[in-house]
Motif scaffolding. Structure first.
Motif: not given
Length: 152
Positions: A1-8, A117-124
């Motif tokens: 999974m690419d943690w910097t990719h978003y779909r809204f 840099r904060l992609a994983v912990p910051g995602r939510p």
């Protein structure tokens, strides 16, 4: 999974005619008047502008938006975006009952280094920040359309 990719996807039921809502949404340079998280829109030409947004978290996102589709008959507006975020976003406004539904879709990759840099912990937290921004946008649009009592 690419943690910097978003779909809204955000759905805004609105008690206003689709044409009136579309007319407001197509004037991106006026977004800061009714959507407080859209801090600045600087038009570059008829189809391009630089947009700066900031929601609850203490960072700005700045990107260039280039119009790729404007179809009032279908109620569709779509832009390509590049800068701190890259991808596309669009509105689709359709009639429903006595008003309309404004659907916002966005598919982007985050390019801003700090957010990467904060992609994983910051995602939510980033997702919640986007949700809050969209909620405020709907409320602002309702007030701008003269429907403040329905902005809750």
């Amino acid at each position: 999974m690419d943690w910097t990719h978003y779909r809204f996807r955000s759905l805004w039921p609105l008690p206003a005619p689709p044409a009136a809502v579309y007319a407001v949404l197509e004037r991106t340079e006026e977004y800061p008047r009714w959507w407080r998280q859209v801090r600045e829109v600087e038009r570059r030409d008829d189809a391009t502008g630089v947009i700066r947004v900031r929601s609850l978290l203490p960072y700005d996102l700045t990107f260039t938006a280039r119009e790729v589709r404007r179809d009032p008959g279908a109620g569709v507006l779509q832009v390509a975006m590049y800068g701190d975020i890259e991808g596309w976003a669009g509105w689709t406004v359709t009639p429903t009952g006595s008003g309309c539904l404004a659907r916002y879709d966005q598919v982007v990759d985050v390019r801003k280094p700090l957010l990467r840099r904060l992609a994983v912990p910051g995602r939510p937290v980033f997702r919640a920040n986007h949700w809050l921004m969209m909620r405020a946008g709907r409320r602002g649009l309702l007030a701008y359309l003269g429907r403040p009592s329905e902005a809750v």
